[in-house]
Design a protein around this motif. Structure first.
Motif, mmCIF file in Angstrom:
data_model
loop_
_atom_site.group_PDB
_atom_site.id
_atom_site.type_symbol
_atom_site.label_atom_id
_atom_site.label_comp_id
_atom_site.label_asym_id
_atom_site.label_seq_id
_atom_site.Cartn_x
_atom_site.Cartn_y
_atom_site.Cartn_z
ATOM 1 N N TYR A 52 88.294 -8.539 31.202
ATOM 2 C CA TYR A 52 87.079 -9.411 30.824
ATOM 3 C C TYR A 52 87.278 -10.941 30.842
ATOM 4 O O TYR A 52 86.463 -11.569 31.198
ATOM 5 N N PHE A 53 88.348 -11.285 30.145
ATOM 6 C CA PHE A 53 88.472 -12.697 29.820
ATOM 7 C C PHE A 53 88.776 -13.292 31.166
ATOM 8 O O PHE A 53 88.563 -14.662 31.291
ATOM 9 N N GLU A 54 89.330 -12.631 32.193
ATOM 10 C CA GLU A 54 89.575 -13.232 33.537
ATOM 11 C C GLU A 54 88.393 -13.421 34.374
ATOM 12 O O GLU A 54 88.125 -14.415 34.943
ATOM 13 N N ARG A 55 87.548 -12.438 34.279
ATOM 14 C CA ARG A 55 86.525 -12.352 35.326
ATOM 15 C C ARG A 55 85.071 -12.761 34.691
ATOM 16 O O ARG A 55 84.047 -12.872 35.436
ATOM 17 N N SER A 56 85.022 -12.902 33.178
ATOM 18 C CA SER A 56 84.020 -13.325 32.496
ATOM 19 C C SER A 56 83.440 -14.596 33.073
ATOM 20 O O SER A 56 83.960 -15.588 33.235
ATOM 21 N N LYS A 57 82.061 -14.536 33.335
ATOM 22 C CA LYS A 57 81.281 -15.682 33.726
ATOM 23 C C LYS A 57 80.288 -16.420 32.499
ATOM 24 O O LYS A 57 79.549 -17.148 32.846
ATOM 25 N N ASP A 58 80.576 -15.751 31.431
ATOM 26 C CA ASP A 58 79.676 -16.029 30.555
ATOM 27 C C ASP A 58 79.649 -17.644 29.815
ATOM 28 O O ASP A 58 78.586 -18.221 30.064
ATOM 29 N N VAL A 59 80.757 -18.213 29.932
ATOM 30 C CA VAL A 59 80.936 -19.591 29.645
ATOM 31 C C VAL A 59 80.353 -20.514 30.558
ATOM 32 O O VAL A 59 79.773 -21.576 30.314
ATOM 33 N N GLU A 60 80.475 -20.050 31.978
ATOM 34 C CA GLU A 60 79.929 -20.809 32.973
ATOM 35 C C GLU A 60 78.639 -20.936 33.060
ATOM 36 O O GLU A 60 78.142 -22.072 33.367
ATOM 37 N N VAL A 61 77.873 -19.890 32.606
ATOM 38 C CA VAL A 61 76.670 -19.601 32.595
ATOM 39 C C VAL A 61 75.964 -20.563 31.413
ATOM 40 O O VAL A 61 75.044 -21.211 31.773
ATOM 41 N N LEU A 62 76.648 -20.589 30.307
ATOM 42 C CA LEU A 62 76.150 -21.502 29.409
ATOM 43 C C LEU A 62 76.372 -22.857 29.713
ATOM 44 O O LEU A 62 75.497 -23.803 29.283
ATOM 45 N N ILE A 63 77.358 -23.219 30.431
ATOM 46 C CA ILE A 63 77.673 -24.486 30.957
ATOM 47 C C ILE A 63 76.471 -24.977 31.684
ATOM 48 O O ILE A 63 75.727 -26.202 31.595
ATOM 49 N N GLU A 64 76.055 -24.060 32.669
ATOM 50 C CA GLU A 64 74.995 -24.565 33.856
ATOM 51 C C GLU A 64 73.531 -24.480 32.980
ATOM 52 O O GLU A 64 72.788 -25.650 33.215
ATOM 53 N N GLN A 65 73.248 -23.655 31.851
ATOM 54 C CA GLN A 65 71.958 -23.467 31.271
ATOM 55 C C GLN A 65 72.025 -25.069 30.341
ATOM 56 O O GLN A 65 70.946 -25.467 30.146
ATOM 57 N N THR A 66 73.141 -25.175 29.732
ATOM 58 C CA THR A 66 73.073 -26.641 28.921
ATOM 59 C C THR A 66 72.513 -27.748 29.915
ATOM 60 O O THR A 66 71.853 -28.771 29.354
ATOM 61 N N GLU A 67 73.549 -27.871 30.777
ATOM 62 C CA GLU A 67 73.154 -29.062 31.884
ATOM 63 C C GLU A 67 71.589 -29.217 32.338
ATOM 64 O O GLU A 67 71.195 -29.935 32.428
ATOM 65 N N LYS A 68 71.134 -28.090 32.646
ATOM 66 C CA LYS A 68 69.841 -27.872 33.181
ATOM 67 C C LYS A 68 68.804 -28.146 32.074
ATOM 68 O O LYS A 68 67.814 -28.931 32.297
ATOM 69 N N PHE A 69 69.119 -27.690 30.789
ATOM 70 C CA PHE A 69 68.256 -28.008 29.706
ATOM 71 C C PHE A 69 68.162 -29.395 29.362
ATOM 72 O O PHE A 69 67.026 -29.912 29.121
ATOM 73 N N VAL A 70 69.314 -30.044 29.172
ATOM 74 C CA VAL A 70 69.357 -31.534 28.749
ATOM 75 C C VAL A 70 68.792 -32.396 30.066
ATOM 76 O O VAL A 70 68.374 -33.188 29.700
ATOM 77 N N THR A 71 68.886 -31.859 31.208
ATOM 78 C CA THR A 71 68.246 -32.512 32.550
ATOM 79 C C THR A 71 66.836 -32.440 32.465
ATOM 80 O O THR A 71 66.211 -33.537 32.493
ATOM 81 N N ASN A 72 66.289 -31.105 32.363
ATOM 82 C CA ASN A 72 64.923 -31.086 32.530
ATOM 83 C C ASN A 72 64.084 -31.406 31.359
ATOM 84 O O ASN A 72 63.049 -31.943 31.255
ATOM 85 N N THR A 73 64.622 -31.115 30.276
ATOM 86 C CA THR A 73 63.905 -31.300 28.942
ATOM 87 C C THR A 73 64.183 -32.711 28.151
ATOM 88 O O THR A 73 63.018 -33.387 27.934
ATOM 89 N N LEU A 74 65.288 -33.099 28.073
ATOM 90 C CA LEU A 74 65.655 -34.284 27.397
ATOM 91 C C LEU A 74 65.611 -35.785 28.253
ATOM 92 O O LEU A 74 65.403 -36.688 27.804
ATOM 93 N N GLU A 75 65.965 -35.636 29.475
ATOM 94 C CA GLU A 75 66.058 -36.554 30.472
ATOM 95 C C GLU A 75 64.981 -36.560 31.289
ATOM 96 O O GLU A 75 65.176 -37.236 32.365
ATOM 97 N N LYS A 76 64.188 -35.791 31.277
ATOM 98 C CA LYS A 76 62.786 -35.714 32.484
ATOM 99 C C LYS A 76 63.429 -35.513 33.702
ATOM 100 O O LYS A 76 62.864 -36.072 34.698
ATOM 101 N N GLY A 77 64.349 -34.778 33.790
ATOM 102 C CA GLY A 77 64.794 -34.513 35.179
ATOM 103 C C GLY A 77 66.010 -35.405 36.019
ATOM 104 O O GLY A 77 66.356 -35.212 37.092
ATOM 105 N N ASP A 78 66.270 -36.139 35.132
ATOM 106 C CA ASP A 78 67.460 -37.091 35.425
ATOM 107 C C ASP A 78 68.638 -36.727 35.338
ATOM 108 O O ASP A 78 69.260 -36.703 34.098
ATOM 109 N N ARG A 79 69.129 -36.068 36.159
ATOM 110 C CA ARG A 79 70.546 -35.317 36.033
ATOM 111 C C ARG A 79 71.823 -36.481 35.977
ATOM 112 O O ARG A 79 72.400 -36.134 35.110
ATOM 113 N N ASN A 80 71.865 -37.572 36.606
ATOM 114 C CA ASN A 80 72.619 -38.513 36.324
ATOM 115 C C ASN A 80 72.933 -38.856 34.817
ATOM 116 O O ASN A 80 73.897 -38.972 34.361
#
Length: 229
Positions: A52-80
């Protein structure tokens, strides 16, 4: 700020996951090489690969969700702009050197070496003046005794910078070991700059102490070492 720290911890957890997998693989591979067997490879396939610790993608999913939330909610779509706030510095201890930092450390090192030479010459000149005129008294030994405590501060700062440089070249991740803030810490050049800067002011104050009867005859010589505290 909270999202930046959360994102940093996710990256650390992701690196921890990858490092554990790599560590198991290299250790068992080394075992097979030294012991001339295949048990390490078999153990890796049975107990590590596909776990499980080798194939789990849970952390990767959380990273992507955090990036999307900060980009879309806090920075109004400005990913840079969002990624700039979530920026994670190198966690390997290999900081990028800036030209300004290199120049400053070299400049302060040159000044510190120069002031040490001046201190030696000043001590020799003061010794001759003392023999030539009995009224001029400023012994070097008491000055060094009074200044040795502050000299230790410079000395240990420089030693820390040398240790940091050695850890960096040896691949020792002191940032994680000592739990230093990865985003806000001094690298070995900056530590060296601080130490050399302090040595420069230390040397200037020592020279003023040596020639205090000439520079400031109405001022107590003890004023100069106390100014460093």
């Amino acid at each position: 700020m909270a999202f930046s720290e959360y994102y940093l911890n996710l990256i650390l957890l992701q690196n921890y996951q990858a490092m554990n997998y790599t560590g198991f693989r290299k250790i068992l591979k080394k075992y097979d090489k030294v012991m001339e067997s295949k048990r390490g490879k078999q153990c890796f396939a049975k107990h590590v690969r596909g776990t499980y610790f080798e194939r789990s993608k849970d952390v990767e999913v959380l990273i992507e969700q955090t990036e999307k939330f900060v980009t879309n909610t806090l920075e109004k779509g400005d990913r840079n702009k969002a990624m700039q706030k979530l920026r994670v510095p190198p966690l390997s201890g290999l900081e990028l050197k800036k030209h300004s930092t290199t120049f400053t450390s070299g400049f302060m090192t040159g000044l510190a070496i120069a002031i040490l030479v001046v201190v030696i010459l000043a001590s020799a000149i003061q010794s001759k003046l003392t023999h030539a005129d009995d009224e001029i008294k400023s012994d070097t030994v008491p000055a060094l005794v009074a200044f040795r405590c502050t000299f230790l501060l410079f000395f240990f700062t420089v030693l820390i910078s040398w240790n940091t440089y050695g850890w960096r070249n040896a691949g020792v991740n002191h940032i994680l070991i000592f739990e230093i803030d990865p985003r806000n810490h001094l690298n070995y050049l900056q530590l060296l700059t601080v130490g050399m800067m302090f040595l420069f002011f230390w040397g200037c104050t020592l020279i003023l102490y040596i020639f205090s009867p000439i520079v400031a005859p109405n001022m107590k010589p003890e004023t100069w070492p106390s100014s460093l505290h």
